[in-house]
Design an enzyme around this catalytic site. Structure first.
Site, PDB file in Angstrom:
ATOM      1  N   ARG A 116      -2.270  -2.798  -2.491  1.00 53.67           N
ATOM      2  CA  ARG A 116      -1.105  -3.339  -1.784  1.00 53.67           C
ATOM      3  C   ARG A 116       0.004  -3.602  -2.799  1.00 53.67           C
ATOM      4  NH1 ARG A 116      -3.097  -4.944   3.268  1.00 53.67           N
ATOM      5  NH2 ARG A 116      -0.987  -4.588   4.022  1.00 53.67           N
ATOM      6  N   GLN A 169       3.375   1.422  -0.858  1.00 51.12           N
ATOM      7  CA  GLN A 169       3.734   1.095   0.523  1.00 51.12           C
ATOM      8  C   GLN A 169       3.827   2.334   1.413  1.00 51.12           C
ATOM      9  OE1 GLN A 169       7.315  -1.234   0.300  1.00 51.12           O
ATOM     10  NE2 GLN A 169       6.214  -3.167   0.147  1.00 51.12           N
ATOM     11  N   ASP A 191       0.369   3.188   2.803  1.00 51.40           N
ATOM     12  CA  ASP A 191      -0.415   2.069   3.336  1.00 51.40           C
ATOM     13  C   ASP A 191      -0.747   2.261   4.815  1.00 51.40           C
ATOM     14  OD1 ASP A 191      -1.575  -0.330   3.933  1.00 51.40           O
ATOM     15  OD2 ASP A 191       0.110  -1.576   3.303  1.00 51.40           O
ATOM     16  N   SER A 238      -1.004  -1.036   7.080  1.00 53.00           N
ATOM     17  CA  SER A 238       0.249  -1.555   7.624  1.00 53.00           C
ATOM     18  C   SER A 238       0.748  -0.704   8.788  1.00 53.00           C
ATOM     19  CB  SER A 238       1.318  -1.614   6.525  1.00 53.00           C
ATOM     20  OG  SER A 238       0.971  -2.580   5.553  1.00 53.00           O
ATOM     21  N   TYR A 283      -3.734 -10.688   1.123  1.00 52.86           N
ATOM     22  CA  TYR A 283      -4.678 -10.985   2.188  1.00 52.86           C
ATOM     23  C   TYR A 283      -4.996 -12.474   2.224  1.00 52.86           C
ATOM     24  CZ  TYR A 283      -5.700  -5.964   2.366  1.00 52.86           C
ATOM     25  OH  TYR A 283      -5.610  -4.599   2.485  1.00 52.86           O
TER      26      TYR A 283
END
Length: 376
Positions: free
Chosen positions: A120, A125, A128, A131, A226
């Site tokens: 992460r 990104q 990911d 997400s 997290y």
């Protein structure tokens, strides 16, 4: 490099690559083999893949000819033996939970990457999948709650009187939770949000939600954003706050999970009993036990006039856009392991490649997975 795209099994409707991504890969000189009818449930024909430059083959041919084998789900038990040590397996197989499968991969000396383990980081990104898929889940969960609720979400001023807006409680302000906040607010509900991470408070407020704050939460800067396990003292304070808000709520959307562990119990049976008849709970953590004590995965439970929906795969209810988002993430990751002239290049000096790799040449590469298995 020869990449083989498998058709998903069971109720999964997504496909890991749509034709436009296949075209991107062929432009990078990657040969793409696609299993017959791989995109059927996502409304994509074999002809569309062929037009993008792929070759349509049988499932067995994928295993026989591919250097890299790709799908979304974990492999079928009887197909793990079909994988050769020289092949690379890429999917989202939840290695912190599926530890027996990881051990099998390790014993067979397979090179495996789990896309739900991508670090992460800012650079990662664009890869990911968690997400991307959480965005779909938060959106669909809120829409289902609105459909199942026997009252309106927004406030209405009518000749028959004023209809008050629905109260929505969202447990967990990760990507799914924040998308649920945004969607519920657009539908006109009053939204209250709980999360142990104080850092998300401003994001919740920016979307129009009200943050339910409980002081004393433990936060870990090394947890990659997290949530982490909390103290018993905090859990008791947390439960009191959630109970007080839950009994005033028309809808609860549960999204709280801790990677590799059972989902935290946040809505006990006693709390559900005190909720208003007609109330709806949608539990996105159903596959790991659920945040609600009455949740059953892939089932809808009716309890004393309340509806508890255990659903952890909303992405399969939106296969086109979910596949589009997933495939874009996959393409961005694959670019890290595609070398010159389309050759496979496993560069473990790259922190994203190394962090996403679970097993390689009989070794466990991912440190979190390694720690989880060693501590079991």
């Amino acid at each position: 490099m020869i990449l083989g795209l498998l058709k998903e099994h069971g109720t999964e409707t997504r496909v890991a690559l749509l034709p436009d991504i296949v075209q991107n890969l062929t432009d990078l000189k990657v040969e793409v083999l696609v299993e017959q009818e791989a995109g059927e449930k996502a409304f994509v024909t074999d002809a569309a893949y062929e037009e993008a430059g792929a070759k349509i083959v049988t499932r067995n041919e994928i295993f026989e000819k591919s250097e890299v084998v790709l799908q979304i789900q974990l492999p079928l038990t009887n197909e793990v033996d079909k994988l050769k040590g020289s092949q690379v397996w890429i999917s989202a197989f939840n290695p912190l939970w599926e530890t027996d499968l990881v051990k099998t991969f390790q014993e067979k000396g397979l090179t495996t990457f789990s896309l739900d383990s991508i670090p992460r980081t800012t650079r990662a990104q664009a890869m990911d999948i968690l997400s991307s898929m959480a965005t779909v889940s938060g959106y669909k969960a809120t829409l289902e709650a609105a459909l199942k609720l026997p009252t309106f979400f927004p406030m209405f001023m009518t000749a028959a009187g004023t209809i008050r807006p629905a109260n929505v409680l969202i447990l967990g302000a990760g990507v799914a939770g924040l998308q649920a906040v945004a969607t519920a607010r657009k539908l006109g509900a009053q939204v209250f949000v709980f999360d142990v991470r104080s850092a998300v408070k401003e994001e919740v407020k920016s979307l129009g939600g009200k943050f339910v704050e409980v002081e004393g939460a433990t936060e870990d800067k090394d947890a990659g954003g997290y949530a982490v396990e909390q103290t018993e003292e905090y859990k008791n304070k947390q439960q009191e706050a959630i109970n007080a808000q839950a009994i005033k709520s028309d809808v609860i959307i549960c999204t709280a999970q801790i990677p590799g562990r059972k989902a935290p119990l946040l809505v006990p049976k006693e709390t559900v009993e005190k909720m208003k008849p007609g109330s709806v709970i949608v539990d996105l953590a159903a596959s790991t036990g659920g945040n609600c004590e009455l949740t059953k995965n892939d089932e809808t439970v009716h309890f004393q006039g309340k509806t508890i929906i255990g659903q952890s795969n909303y992405t399969s209810l939106m296969p086109i856009d979910a596949s589009r988002m997933f495939g874009k993430n996959v393409l961005n990751f694959l670019k890290l392991i595609i070398g010159e002239e389309g050759a496979l290049n496993l560069n473990f000096e790259d922190d994203i490649v190394k962090g996403t790799c679970i097993t390689h040449q009989g070794e466990l590469y991912n440190e979190r997975v390694k720690s989880t298995i060693e501590n079991k």
